[in-house]
Design an enzyme around this catalytic site. Structure first.
Site, PDB file in Angstrom:
ATOM      1  N   GLU A 151     119.327   6.211 -32.290  1.00  0.00           N
ATOM      2  CA  GLU A 151     118.633   4.993 -33.042  1.00  0.00           C
ATOM      3  C   GLU A 151     118.471   5.737 -34.677  1.00  0.00           C
ATOM      4  OE1 GLU A 151     114.280   3.598 -32.716  1.00  0.00           O
ATOM      5  OE2 GLU A 151     115.291   3.419 -30.939  1.00  0.00           O
TER       6      GLU A 151
ATOM      7  N   ARG B  66     112.645   4.801 -24.223  1.00  0.00           N
ATOM      8  CA  ARG B  66     113.407   5.299 -25.161  1.00  0.00           C
ATOM      9  C   ARG B  66     114.881   5.045 -24.880  1.00  0.00           C
ATOM     10  NH1 ARG B  66     109.674   5.177 -28.150  1.00  0.00           N
ATOM     11  NH2 ARG B  66     108.430   7.150 -29.133  1.00  0.00           N
TER      12      ARG B  66
ATOM     13  N   HIS C  76     113.345  -1.866 -32.603  1.00  0.00           N
ATOM     14  CA  HIS C  76     112.214  -1.096 -32.068  1.00  0.00           C
ATOM     15  C   HIS C  76     111.039  -1.816 -32.517  1.00  0.00           C
ATOM     16  CE1 HIS C  76     111.223   3.219 -30.766  1.00  0.00           C
ATOM     17  NE2 HIS C  76     110.470   2.562 -30.758  1.00  0.00           N
TER      18      HIS C  76
END
Length: 313
Positions: free
Chosen positions: A262, A233, A280
């Site tokens: 993000e 992450r 991602h």
């Protein structure tokens, strides 16, 4: 039973969901804001939540009808799991289904960053390539190098297997608990792994304790020729510290699939040639997303029926 699906899932998953629930699916591809999350908990029996949905502590302060949150993904740092439990809401995730696909992206980033593939593709697309020559775009040969894994869970072990067996890499790792992993050696600190490695792959779970685990100190322990790869992450890596290290030559390159804020990616990061940036893509394969959806749905059905779900967090 009423199920809210945060964002559209593959067709086969949506069809299976409609066979078991009265399904409401949001039409947008954007995550749920805190107000939507609070309303979802008040109006549905189960919520099938996705990355970035804002289930922070305040989402659980109002009226709650929902029995559970079936998270589509293994990472659930967008959910305050403690607040959910205190409100009587179960939280589940989808471990296992994501392991190989995410490990594949980690290896992709290792190779792209080491061999300057992103930079090379931009050179060709921009019409600036003048032809092969012996010293053109020399990168790192990964075979036989030392890989450091930060977080030796399912995904970390899958990355280690690929690199040890496929590229004859030595593997060292840091993990919060002691583990015996064939072909790998556990070290006592993140900094020790960083100092020993040519490539550092971050695969640790995102928790409050691991936020900025890869901070200025950890990055400073890496060697100037080393590469950092993050498929965990975004907030596990201190993004400003990473940018500073890349700019100063403290490390050679980075490969990133996730970001702190993000989908915002800092312009300073996008401007660097020695960074490979992916949107991602960790689990972005149809069969993987279908498997994740089936697992999330199994969890949702169990919670709706008052049974213990297969994958509680």
């Amino acid at each position: 039973m009423k199920l809210l699906v945060s964002r559209t899932l593959p067709d086969s998953v949506m069809a299976a969901a409609r066979d078991r629930f009265a399904v409401t699916c949001r039409e947008t591809t954007q995550p749920m804001d805190p107000f939507e999350c609070r309303a979802a908990l008040a109006e549905h029996d189960v919520v099938l939540t996705t990355l970035g949905d804002a289930f922070g502590a305040k989402a659980f302060e109002g009226t709650i009808r929902a029995r559970g949150l079936a998270n589509f993904g293994v990472g659930y740092n967008h959910i305050d799991a403690a607040a959910a439990r205190a409100a009587g809401v179960e939280v589940t995730n989808t471990p296992g289904a994501v392991t190989d696909a995410t490990a594949d992206i980690a290896v992709t980033l290792i190779l792209m960053a080491a061999r300057r593939a992103g930079e090379g593709e931009r050179l060709v697309r921009d019409g600036k390539w003048t032809g092969w020559h012996p010293t053109q775009m020399l990168g790192m040969h990964v075979t036989g190098k030392t890989l450091g894994i930060i977080g030796m869970g399912r995904i970390g072990q899958a990355v280690a297997r690929r690199c040890h067996r496929g590229f004859d890499m030595d593997v060292v790792f840091w993990n919060r608990s002691t583990k015996e992993i064939e072909g790998a050696r556990q070290l006592s600190s993140v900094a020790e792994v960083c100092a020993a490695s040519d490539i550092v792959a971050v695969t640790v779970a995102a928790t409050p304790e691991t936020r900025h685990l890869m901070d200025e100190e950890a990055l400073a322990a890496m060697r100037p020729h080393a590469i950092l790869v993050n498929t965990a992450r975004g907030d596990v890596v201190d993004e400003p510290a990473l940018i500073a290290a890349l700019r100063a030559g403290g490390i050679a390159a980075a490969g990133l699939d996730v970001y702190e804020q993000e989908p915002h990616v800092p312009e300073a990061l996008r401007a660097l040639e020695n960074v490979t940036l992916l949107p991602h893509l960790g689990t972005a394969a149809l069969e993987v997303r279908e498997a994740m959806g089936r697992m999330a749905l199994e969890n949702a059905i169990a919670m709706a029926e008052g049974r213990t779900p297969p994958n509680p967090v």
